[in-house]
Enzyme design. Structure first.
Site, PDB file in Angstrom:
ATOM      1  N   PHE A  51      39.786  13.653 -70.770  1.00 14.09           N
ATOM      2  CA  PHE A  51      41.091  13.058 -71.097  1.00 14.09           C
ATOM      3  C   PHE A  51      41.178  12.620 -72.548  1.00 14.09           C
ATOM      4  O   PHE A  51      42.271  12.431 -73.081  1.00 14.09           O
ATOM      5  CB  PHE A  51      41.387  11.893 -70.147  1.00 14.09           C
ATOM      6  CG  PHE A  51      40.934  10.548 -70.635  1.00 14.09           C
ATOM      7  CD1 PHE A  51      39.599  10.202 -70.632  1.00 14.09           C
ATOM      8  CD2 PHE A  51      41.863   9.619 -71.090  1.00 14.09           C
ATOM      9  CE1 PHE A  51      39.188   8.958 -71.081  1.00 14.09           C
ATOM     10  CE2 PHE A  51      41.462   8.372 -71.540  1.00 14.09           C
ATOM     11  CZ  PHE A  51      40.122   8.042 -71.542  1.00 14.09           C
ATOM     12  N   LYS A  52      40.047  12.456 -73.202  1.00 14.30           N
ATOM     13  CA  LYS A  52      40.071  11.964 -74.576  1.00 14.30           C
ATOM     14  C   LYS A  52      40.788  12.920 -75.527  1.00 14.30           C
ATOM     15  O   LYS A  52      41.247  12.513 -76.583  1.00 14.30           O
ATOM     16  CB  LYS A  52      38.654  11.676 -75.039  1.00 14.30           C
ATOM     17  CG  LYS A  52      38.073  10.493 -74.262  1.00 14.30           C
ATOM     18  CD  LYS A  52      36.690  10.112 -74.705  1.00 14.30           C
ATOM     19  CE  LYS A  52      36.251   8.816 -74.081  1.00 14.30           C
ATOM     20  NZ  LYS A  52      36.019   8.936 -72.625  1.00 14.30           N
ATOM     21  N   ASP A  53      40.890  14.189 -75.135  1.00 13.25           N
ATOM     22  CA  ASP A  53      41.627  15.142 -75.970  1.00 13.25           C
ATOM     23  C   ASP A  53      43.079  14.720 -76.172  1.00 13.25           C
ATOM     24  O   ASP A  53      43.655  14.989 -77.225  1.00 13.25           O
ATOM     25  CB  ASP A  53      41.635  16.532 -75.317  1.00 13.25           C
ATOM     26  CG  ASP A  53      40.279  17.215 -75.399  1.00 13.25           C
ATOM     27  OD1 ASP A  53      39.573  17.034 -76.405  1.00 13.25           O
ATOM     28  OD2 ASP A  53      39.944  17.940 -74.443  1.00 13.25           O
TER      29      ASP A  53
END
Ligand SMILES: *Cc1c(COP(=O)(O)O)cnc(C)c1O
Length: 502
Positions: free
Chosen positions: A109-111
């Site tokens: 999810f950090k993208d």
């Protein structure tokens, strides 16, 4: 919008300055001086990019509409995200759905934040007429590192140095990082755990001698960790978008409340949910899910934050954290924005590894946050049970959240579970949970997971095995700043470096 420090130790700054600085002086995080409301919280935008514009514009009021628009278009498009909607909402049953946040380049999810943050940083540097070479420092528990490397790769005027705990990340996570291309990327394995990496990076940031020395070479440090506001604010967007999608799919009536269940480590993701709630999104509760490193669950139960405990490596390594940096921003709000009290708690934390908050602040937190945790023994069972029930495959982090929801959910409202990683990123643990197989390498696990789970292999792991390893540095915790200076010396002697500042 102006930004102030959680420790009352910095003058108010514009968002572009908050983003280039990363942290406010000696400790302290930038927070918006006031919380903007969503113009119409129940609007359902036609796409993710529109929601991003609507949510981000008030926070980045010193960015022009064209600047914000180009940042959004560069970050969220068919090349960067492998899902037409950028994020996808998948219903599991009438009570629960999953918000898939992992369709970006690195499968975590950090993208979502790290594809746009480098664009913000470049715009912010231009705006503040900042001609120094920015060195982004990252401490990673696994996923941030690769996502930041991809986001900042080959961005002019910026280099990135990632520190990860040797042995504290999965094989896939490690390979993703050490095979990164780009002329401005540096990856270092640290002989310690994630908290060692994070403390080391924090120490570097608050070392004035080091900053002076870099200054001589026309370089300055900045952060891509979620302590940077530019990393945090893009995460508010998907809460607003998820609600719109839930209404659109008839899972929730427009205006009715929902719960979000969030697998939590550094408290960045769930904090964005809190901000969305403050902006007017109808969120009833946020469920804060921890793994065996249950410091947050204990804190919500007792009001005592105590790091003096054993640190465990788990199958959800991105949540293996004892110091949740963004909790500071949350406590700032919950204490009635009392910077002096925050300063007291966090200096107590650095002295004794522990602080206790007052009962009133604790009560405010518990009004809308329920905290739970799941030990390692529960994770495989949750993955398997969900697969048998709905055919859906959780990764290990999402499974921890689902377990906490089993404990804390009351089925009075629809719950959206934030899914933070593709199961392919942790196939070595997901596959045995599903089928009982234990292949002796990750590649076989991926193939077998594909056969068993019947979901397309995430492109982030396809072809990874063939890529050459480019980064082999390793160092002791005590030597992190030494290694950084070596890298910076190389950057400043690079033939192209002169041009970087001019
Ligand atoms: C980073 C990460 C988390 C924790 O998110 P925070 O914002 O640090 O709380 C959870 N799951 C995965 C897969 C992650 O990469």
């Amino acid at each position: 919008m102006l930004y102030i420090s959680t420790r009352d130790n910095h003058p108010a700054v514009q968002s572009s300055e908050a983003i280039t600085l990363g942290m406010a002086g000696d400790g302290g995080l930038f927070v918006p001086r006031e919380m903007p409301g969503l113009a119409n919280p129940l609007t359902i935008d036609s796409n993710y990019q529109e929601t991003a514009r609507r949510v981000l514009a008030p926070f980045l009021s010193d960015f022009s509409a064209a600047e914000l628009g180009s940042a959004i278009d560069n970050a969220y498009n068919a090349e960067t995200f492998n899902a037409p909607g950028i994020v996808e909402l998948v219903p599991l049953d009438p009570h629960r759905s999953v918000l898939e946040l992992w369709h970006g380049p690195t499968a975590a999810f950090k993208d979502v934040a790290l594809q746009i943050m480098p664009q913000f940083m470049q715009i912010a540097k231009d705006k503040t007429n900042n001609k120094t070479h920015t060195v982004i420092l990252v401490a990673t528990s696994g996923d941030t590192g690769k996502a930041a490397l991809e986001g900042f790769r080959d961005k002019p005027g910026i280099s990135i140095v990632v520190f990860y705990p040797a042995g504290g990340v999965s094989e896939i996570q490690k390979l993703q990082m050490v095979t990164t291309g780009g002329g401005n990327t540096h990856v270092v394995a640290v002989e310690g755990n994630f908290d060692d990496c994070q403390s080391g990076v924090k120490a570097i940031f608050s070392d004035p001698a080091l900053a002076r020395e870099l200054g001589v070479h026309n370089m300055a440090l900045s952060s891509a960790n979620s302590i940077n506001w530019g990393r945090l604010c893009p995460q508010i967007v998907y809460y607003v978008r998820a609600y719109g999608l839930a209404v659109q799919r008839n899972l929730v009536k427009a205006g009715a409340p929902v719960d979000f269940c969030v697998p939590t480590g550094n408290f960045g993701n769930i904090l964005a949910g809190y901000y969305a709630r403050r902006m007017g999104l109808p969120i009833r509760r946020l469920i804060c899910a921890s793994n065996r490193n249950r410091i947050l669950a204990d804190f919500f139960a007792s009001g005592v934050y105590d790091c003096n405990r054993e640190f465990y490596r788990t199958s959800s390594p991105s949540m293996d954290i004892l110091i949740s940096s963004n909790l500071e921003r949350f406590l700032f709000e919950m204490s009635g924005r009392d910077g002096k009290r925050i300063q007291g708690w966090f200096s107590e934390l650095s002295k004794s590894g522990r602080y206790a908050i007052d009962p009133q602040t604790l009560a405010s937190m518990k009004e809308f946050i329920a905290a739970g945790w799941a030990g390692e023994e529960r994770v495989p069972g949750v993955i398997r049970a969900e697969f048998e029930r709905s055919g859906y495959v959780f990764d290990t982090h999402t499974a921890v959240a689902a377990a906490a929801l089993d404990d804390l959910g009351d089925r009075k409202v629809h719950t959206i579970i934030d899914s933070t990683a593709s199961p392919y990123k942790f196939s070595g643990d997901v596959l045995p949970a599903l089928t009982g197989e234990h292949p002796d390498n990750e590649w076989l696990s991926i193939e077998r997971l594909h056969a068993a789970g019947k979901i397309p292999i995430h492109r982030a792991v396809l072809g990874l095995r063939e890529r050459p390893v480019r980064h082999t540095r390793q160092c002791a915790v005590a030597n992190m700043s030494g290694v950084l200076m070596e890298i910076c010396a190389k950057i400043s002697h690079h033939p192209g470096a002169k041009a970087l500042g001019h």
